[in-house]
Design a protein around this motif. Sequence first.
Motif, PDB file in Angstrom:
ATOM      1  N   MET A   1     -13.692  21.225 -26.409  1.00 51.46           N
ATOM      2  CA  MET A   1     -12.945  20.811 -27.500  1.00 51.46           C
ATOM      3  C   MET A   1     -11.798  20.077 -26.617  1.00 51.46           C
ATOM      4  O   MET A   1     -11.232  20.638 -25.583  1.00 51.46           O
ATOM      5  N   ASP A   2     -11.386  19.037 -26.989  1.00 49.94           N
ATOM      6  CA  ASP A   2     -10.395  17.989 -26.656  1.00 49.94           C
ATOM      7  C   ASP A   2      -8.811  18.771 -26.678  1.00 49.94           C
ATOM      8  O   ASP A   2      -8.770  19.277 -27.819  1.00 49.94           O
ATOM      9  N   THR A   3      -8.098  18.974 -25.637  1.00 47.05           N
ATOM     10  CA  THR A   3      -6.646  19.238 -25.876  1.00 47.05           C
ATOM     11  C   THR A   3      -5.841  18.329 -26.563  1.00 47.05           C
ATOM     12  O   THR A   3      -5.763  17.088 -26.199  1.00 47.05           O
ATOM     13  N   PRO A   4      -5.273  18.534 -27.690  1.00 45.76           N
ATOM     14  CA  PRO A   4      -4.530  17.724 -28.414  1.00 45.76           C
ATOM     15  C   PRO A   4      -3.263  16.988 -27.648  1.00 45.76           C
ATOM     16  O   PRO A   4      -2.658  17.770 -26.723  1.00 45.76           O
ATOM     17  N   ALA A   5      -2.926  15.791 -27.906  1.00 44.73           N
ATOM     18  CA  ALA A   5      -1.947  14.985 -26.935  1.00 44.73           C
ATOM     19  C   ALA A   5      -0.650  15.639 -27.343  1.00 44.73           C
ATOM     20  O   ALA A   5      -0.537  16.168 -28.454  1.00 44.73           O
ATOM     21  N   PRO A   6       0.211  15.639 -26.342  1.00 46.94           N
ATOM     22  CA  PRO A   6       1.556  16.200 -26.534  1.00 46.94           C
ATOM     23  C   PRO A   6       2.236  15.539 -27.664  1.00 46.94           C
ATOM     24  O   PRO A   6       2.096  14.227 -27.735  1.00 46.94           O
ATOM     25  N   ARG A   7       2.727  16.081 -28.616  1.00 46.49           N
ATOM     26  CA  ARG A   7       3.493  15.458 -29.847  1.00 46.49           C
ATOM     27  C   ARG A   7       4.815  16.104 -30.027  1.00 46.49           C
ATOM     28  O   ARG A   7       5.071  17.279 -30.134  1.00 46.49           O
ATOM     29  N   THR A   8       5.776  15.120 -30.377  1.00 42.64           N
ATOM     30  CA  THR A   8       7.167  15.614 -30.625  1.00 42.64           C
ATOM     31  C   THR A   8       7.470  14.801 -31.649  1.00 42.64           C
ATOM     32  O   THR A   8       6.913  13.615 -32.044  1.00 42.64           O
ATOM     33  N   ILE A   9       8.602  15.071 -32.536  1.00 42.28           N
ATOM     34  CA  ILE A   9       9.201  14.518 -33.795  1.00 42.28           C
ATOM     35  C   ILE A   9      10.738  14.339 -33.389  1.00 42.28           C
ATOM     36  O   ILE A   9      11.429  15.291 -33.144  1.00 42.28           O
ATOM     37  N   ARG A  10      11.301  12.941 -33.456  1.00 49.14           N
ATOM     38  CA  ARG A  10      12.584  12.765 -33.428  1.00 49.14           C
ATOM     39  C   ARG A  10      12.821  12.290 -34.441  1.00 49.14           C
ATOM     40  O   ARG A  10      12.483  11.313 -35.252  1.00 49.14           O
ATOM     41  N   ASN A  22       3.122  20.449 -31.120  1.00 47.47           N
ATOM     42  CA  ASN A  22       1.816  21.328 -30.675  1.00 47.47           C
ATOM     43  C   ASN A  22       1.984  23.046 -30.762  1.00 47.47           C
ATOM     44  O   ASN A  22       2.951  23.560 -30.422  1.00 47.47           O
ATOM     45  N   GLN A  23       0.770  23.264 -31.502  1.00 50.64           N
ATOM     46  CA  GLN A  23       0.811  24.730 -31.628  1.00 50.64           C
ATOM     47  C   GLN A  23       0.769  25.553 -30.427  1.00 50.64           C
ATOM     48  O   GLN A  23       0.028  25.068 -29.340  1.00 50.64           O
ATOM     49  N   GLY A  24       1.622  26.358 -30.152  1.00 48.60           N
ATOM     50  CA  GLY A  24       1.629  27.033 -28.477  1.00 48.60           C
ATOM     51  C   GLY A  24       2.660  26.400 -27.859  1.00 48.60           C
ATOM     52  O   GLY A  24       2.738  26.921 -26.637  1.00 48.60           O
ATOM     53  N   GLY A  25       3.288  25.300 -28.156  1.00 51.83           N
ATOM     54  CA  GLY A  25       4.276  24.564 -27.573  1.00 51.83           C
ATOM     55  C   GLY A  25       3.575  23.760 -26.183  1.00 51.83           C
ATOM     56  O   GLY A  25       2.548  23.593 -26.217  1.00 51.83           O
ATOM     57  N   LEU A  26       4.757  23.194 -25.360  1.00 53.62           N
ATOM     58  CA  LEU A  26       4.105  22.714 -24.329  1.00 53.62           C
ATOM     59  C   LEU A  26       4.259  23.203 -22.939  1.00 53.62           C
ATOM     60  O   LEU A  26       5.859  23.484 -22.933  1.00 53.62           O
ATOM     61  N   PRO A  27       3.563  23.229 -21.809  1.00 51.20           N
ATOM     62  CA  PRO A  27       3.920  23.702 -20.615  1.00 51.20           C
ATOM     63  C   PRO A  27       4.967  22.688 -19.814  1.00 51.20           C
ATOM     64  O   PRO A  27       4.739  21.514 -20.116  1.00 51.20           O
ATOM     65  N   PRO A  28       5.444  23.272 -18.885  1.00 48.81           N
ATOM     66  CA  PRO A  28       6.177  22.098 -17.857  1.00 48.81           C
ATOM     67  C   PRO A  28       5.220  21.341 -17.165  1.00 48.81           C
ATOM     68  O   PRO A  28       4.087  21.801 -16.808  1.00 48.81           O
TER      69      PRO A  28
END
Length: 515
Positions: A1-10, A22-28
């Motif tokens: 399963m592909d990892t979803p691309a990082p997504r943010t909203i401004r 992204n569900q679960g947040g994003l790592p450093p």
Amino acid sequence: MDTPAPRTIRIHPADNVAVVVNQGGLPPGTQLADGPVLVHAVPQGHKVALTDLPAGSEVRRYNVVIGHTAVDIPAGGWVNEQRLVMPAAVSLQGLPAPTPPADLPPLDGYTFEGYRNADGSVGTRNLLAITTTVQCVAGVLDVAVERIKAELLPLYPNVDGVVGLEHTYGCGVAIDAPDAIIPIRTLRNIASNPNFGGEVMVLSLGCEKLQPERLLPPGAIPISDQRGSELDVVVLQDEAHVGFMSMIDSILRQARVHLERLNRRQRETCPASDLVVGVQCGGSDAFSGVTANPAVGHATDLLVRAGATVMFSENTEVRDAVDQLTRRAATQDVADTIVRELGWYDAYLARGQADRSANTTPGNKKGGLSNIVEKAMGSIVKSGNGPIHGVIAPGEKVTQKGLVFAATPASDFICGTLQLAAGMNLHIFTTGRGTPYGLAECPVIKVATRDDLARRWHDLMDLNAGQIASGDATIESVGQELFELMLAVASGQRTWAERWKLHNALVLFNPAPIT
């Protein structure tokens, strides 16, 4: 399963933070599209700095300063409540004069199937409500309601249910204090909610401070048909009652009279202008102001265009947007009344040695809301884009069409109770953290802010606005879907809360002393 691309909203081009989708947040180490590399792990819903923010820098979201950095935060750093200093409240002096937007263009042709009342109001449900004067009778009422449900309701198929209007007021209170008018008029106006068909039945103990004639004086509320103005009151201390069962039998005997009349009511086609909708949010998160509340705002605009009444509320959750409210006020009188109500509430909080910052909850903060300023900016968008046509104080009944500010506390249960008193016949409730909130007196449509909440609580949430954040829908499309769902629910379609019979208690706002 592909990892979803990082997504943010401004939200706004001038914002210097964005929210992680992204569900679960994003790592450093995550590279944001058109943005920095994350220095810290950032949880879902939380903010990431888009530029270097030295200590003391303004942090902007919604193009509003939601705080100043308490420490240096590098681009790609996690911006949270511990790293922000909340700004002072906007002064209630020198606010912008009204420059309201133009009234929205009319929207014709939308209807629902409702119950027309003698006073012209319309119910979305056909309920027998039993009003109480004091908490002392609550246990007796519970027994009576269960018997009505089991023995009488099957005989009256056109009646949707029976509701005991139980509360914690009525005695042991400073009944003559100036602020006592708030809980008294709240109970009085709830008794005439459109969903109760003009049938008024009262249960009294007999010795309480809030006597039936004080709660419902002659002419206070319309009585259905041609039955005069005499109240139907069952008094438990009446000498005719010998034993507990005689009390219950009296209640059932009177209930049957009201059920007979309610059962003759039929749904009929009514214009959408007969809707009186209360909008509210609870268990909010950072997505509330990105997905669900903007979608509600779009639906609010559609309702107002259709001639309906929409109430937005929650004093502490609009206080930091007061300059937006006065600017949108249809008249100077509306603007002045907004300021007066919010000023009164500031003083009320100050008497309790609190301020608006007491509003935010651990769940709000876990969901990414750093403080009440940020929360308020996401809350106010439920009101849509049109002019504010009126203001009502706590416990008052709304008497006009269009967008109305109902000045209530932000507490879910108190706000809902006051919106019922205002005449609400349909309730919209958005949530990001999740809550099973519901009302027995009025259908509640629940809107989830996130895909994950909608998935996990699939049989509690009526609509998923999280698809806006995931890019699968637009604010406008979800708002239109909500508008159409409102018409269906107003016509009798049951919400999840109704199917599960999830009903929260009425909670009165009583700023007066308790003796």
